[in-house]
Each structure stands twice: as structure tokens, then as C-alpha cells.
Design an enzyme around this catalytic site. Sequence first.
Site, PDB file in Angstrom:
ATOM      1  N   LYS A   1       1.059  -1.225  -0.138  1.00 33.83           N
ATOM      2  CA  LYS A   1      -0.104   0.096   0.168  1.00 33.83           C
ATOM      3  C   LYS A   1       1.063   1.121  -0.046  1.00 33.83           C
ATOM      4  CE  LYS A   1      -3.597   2.404   2.799  1.00 33.83           C
ATOM      5  NZ  LYS A   1      -4.646   2.359   3.464  1.00 33.83           N
TER       6      LYS A   1
ATOM      7  N   LYS B   1      -2.058  -1.543  -4.137  1.00 33.10           N
ATOM      8  CA  LYS B   1      -3.065   0.009  -3.331  1.00 33.10           C
ATOM      9  C   LYS B   1      -2.537   0.958  -3.558  1.00 33.10           C
ATOM     10  CE  LYS B   1      -5.985   1.687  -0.258  1.00 33.10           C
ATOM     11  NZ  LYS B   1      -6.075   1.839   0.862  1.00 33.10           N
TER      12      LYS B   1
HETATM   13  C1  PBG Z   1      -7.285   3.304   5.528  1.00 34.70           C
HETATM   14  C2  PBG Z   1      -7.920   2.987   4.253  1.00 34.70           C
HETATM   15  C3  PBG Z   1      -7.411   4.164   3.175  1.00 34.70           C
HETATM   16  C4  PBG Z   1      -7.981   3.699   1.732  1.00 34.70           C
HETATM   17  C5  PBG Z   1      -8.041   2.161   2.432  1.00 34.70           C
HETATM   18  N1  PBG Z   1      -8.272   1.897   3.859  1.00 34.70           N
HETATM   19  C6  PBG Z   1      -7.210   5.679   3.471  1.00 34.70           C
HETATM   20  C7  PBG Z   1      -5.383   5.963   3.880  1.00 34.70           C
HETATM   21  O1  PBG Z   1      -4.835   5.203   3.651  1.00 34.70           O
HETATM   22  O2  PBG Z   1      -5.449   6.925   3.702  1.00 34.70           O
HETATM   23  C8  PBG Z   1      -7.525   4.622   1.004  1.00 34.70           C
HETATM   24  C9  PBG Z   1      -8.939   3.965  -0.270  1.00 34.70           C
HETATM   25  C10 PBG Z   1      -9.829   4.570  -1.933  1.00 34.70           C
HETATM   26  O3  PBG Z   1      -8.748   5.870  -1.640  1.00 34.70           O
HETATM   27  O4  PBG Z   1     -10.449   5.078  -2.272  1.00 34.70           O
HETATM   28  N2  PBG Z   1      -6.053   3.456   6.334  1.00 34.70           N
END
Ligand code: PBG
Length: 327
Positions: free
Chosen positions: A195, A248
Site C-alpha cells: 500500500k 493499492k
Molecule cells: C485506511 C484506508 C484508506 C483507504 C483504504 N483504507 C485511506 C488511507 O490509507 O489514507 C483508501 C481507499 C481509497 O482511496 O479508495 N487506512
Amino acid sequence: MKFPQHRPRRTRSSANLRRLVAETRLSVDDLVMPLFVAHGRGLRQAIPSMPGIHRFSVDTLVEEVAEIAALRIPAVILFGIPENKDPLGSEAYSDSGIVQQAIRAIKKQGIDTLLIADVCLCEYTDHGHCGVVCDGRVDNDRTLALLAKSALSLAGAGADMVAPSDMMDGRVAAIRTALDGGGFHDLPIMSYAAKYASAFYGPFRDAAECAPKFGDRRSYQMDPANANEALREVAMDIDEGADIVMVKPALPYLDIVRRVRETCRVPVAAYCVSGEYAMIKAAAQQSWLDERAASMEILTAIKRAGADFILTYWAKDAARFLAQSGR
Ligand code: PBG
């Protein structure tokens, strides 16, 4: 292969022939719909930066999930917006937490869907970080116990899978140990393994009200410049017990999706995030591009890169389109 003996245009010459030679097929089986749930009743609140996406209360969420299941989408992933936020994100691991309530309500209706619960603290902490903050820093090891508690609480409510998205080191092992200790040996973990610290989460942070109040997430989410590090993250998570790994965002990281697919043997998910959705929506609203064509092209490209399935805000639209076109 030389021209004129070979003319690649021959196999593109009709729609039927193109169907026969298509190498990648997007199916409804590949889709997971993300959903936001908040406190209240009868809530169906539009999220301005994500046109077409809403925050639901538990009652309206149950109807939405039923509609999603009727479209034959196999799974949804739930994100919660708590009533109160605090430094330790207590509602994330409270048995009366909003996602826990939502899971119980959906299960009670007997809706045939796979319920994935996102596990993270950022929606629940008042500072908006994904872990416990000590001396202005996110403390990795103190966060692990809270993530494990959240996963256990969500499993207890009836989640079919948990998906840690916090990017703390060692969280998959901590969650696996907690789940096994609670008798949830068979509950799978999908880890957000690679991520990235991405600008494309902006609209999600509006939706879930979880933008960090100070600093940013770069001390725990990955640097967009790195690819080998993603492979190390994936290997560690699999070692710790991840059943599915995720990359992601998706579109700016298709090379990572491909490399992860080629180096590991567990299912690979890709999350086409809020910013990827919002930019196409915004352009389509200006008639600068065709949303259906652009979104289907993006989802097909994510599959072609090697994803086994895709978390996408287009899940419902894509499912309808695929059904209309007999796929
Ligand atoms: C929580 C999380 C996030 C997303 C999914 N889980 C936000 C972040 O890490 O700031 C983002 C998903 C999206 O942008 O569609 N940590």
C-alpha cells in the site's frame, strides 16, 4: 513474422472474432464493492468527491448490500465512520462499533455475500493516523495489539474476511495469532501488502473523514518510487499468514501488480482507489471522456496486469454493464 504474410488486423476485423481472441476477460466474479457505513437512520448521504458513492446507515446499508448481491457481485468491503473519535480509536474494536453493527445486521438478513471488514485505526482516531501516536510518531508495536483486537471483534460480529490496511510491520502475524486464539482458524486475511503513500486516497479521506490531522502517512505507507520493497512486503505478509495480498492503488502501480503476480502464488487483489474513480468521474462530467468505456478499460487493464480481483467503486456499474452485454 513479416508483413504481408502476417496482418494482425485480420483477427481484429469483427466483433465476434475479437471475442474469440480476447486474452483478458473481466467478469462480475472479479469485483468487490467498497461501502461506507455511519451512525444514524435512513442515511444515504452523497460524497461530493466521489459522485455516485454514498455513506449509509446500517438500515440503508442492508438494502444496498442486498442490491449488490442481487447483481451477483461476490463481496463487499466495509469502512466505518464512528460517532466519536479518540486517540486510541476505541470504536474500531468496540463490539457496538458501527461496522460490527452493520455486519450483524447484514448477516441477520441472510444476504448471500462475502463480508470483508477493513481493519485500520485511521477512521477511528482523533488524530487520523493509522496507529497509536507517541511523541508525535506512530508507534508500530503498540498499534499491533489494537489491530488484533479490531480483527477479533469484527470476526466475532460475523465478518467473513479481515483486511488490514494500516501498514504496520508485523500486523498480519498479530492478527492471525489473535484470530486463531479466538477460534477463527478458518477466517482468511487479505493484507493490503503493498500500500503506497498515495495522493489518490484524497476522496476516500473525505468519505471516511480520516485525513491525518498532522503530518502524513509516509512513515508507514510505501514510497511510490519503490518496487523491490513491495515484493519484500508481500513476502513478509505471506510468511506471517496472509491468504490474499493486495496492491493499492491500482492504475499507477500496474507494474507492481504484475511483479507481485509473478513472484507469489497466493491470490492477488488490486484496489482501484477513490482518486482513480474521482478523476474519471470528473472528466466524464465535463464530457471529456466516456465513463463507461474508460472504467471498463481501466478494470480490464488491472486484470491484464495480473490481479485476480479488483476492489472498485465501479463494481455495481460494471456488474450491470457486464450483465447487459451477456458476460
Ligand atoms: C485506511 C484506508 C484508506 C483507504 C483504504 N483504507 C485511506 C488511507 O490509507 O489514507 C483508501 C481507499 C481509497 O482511496 O479508495 N487506512
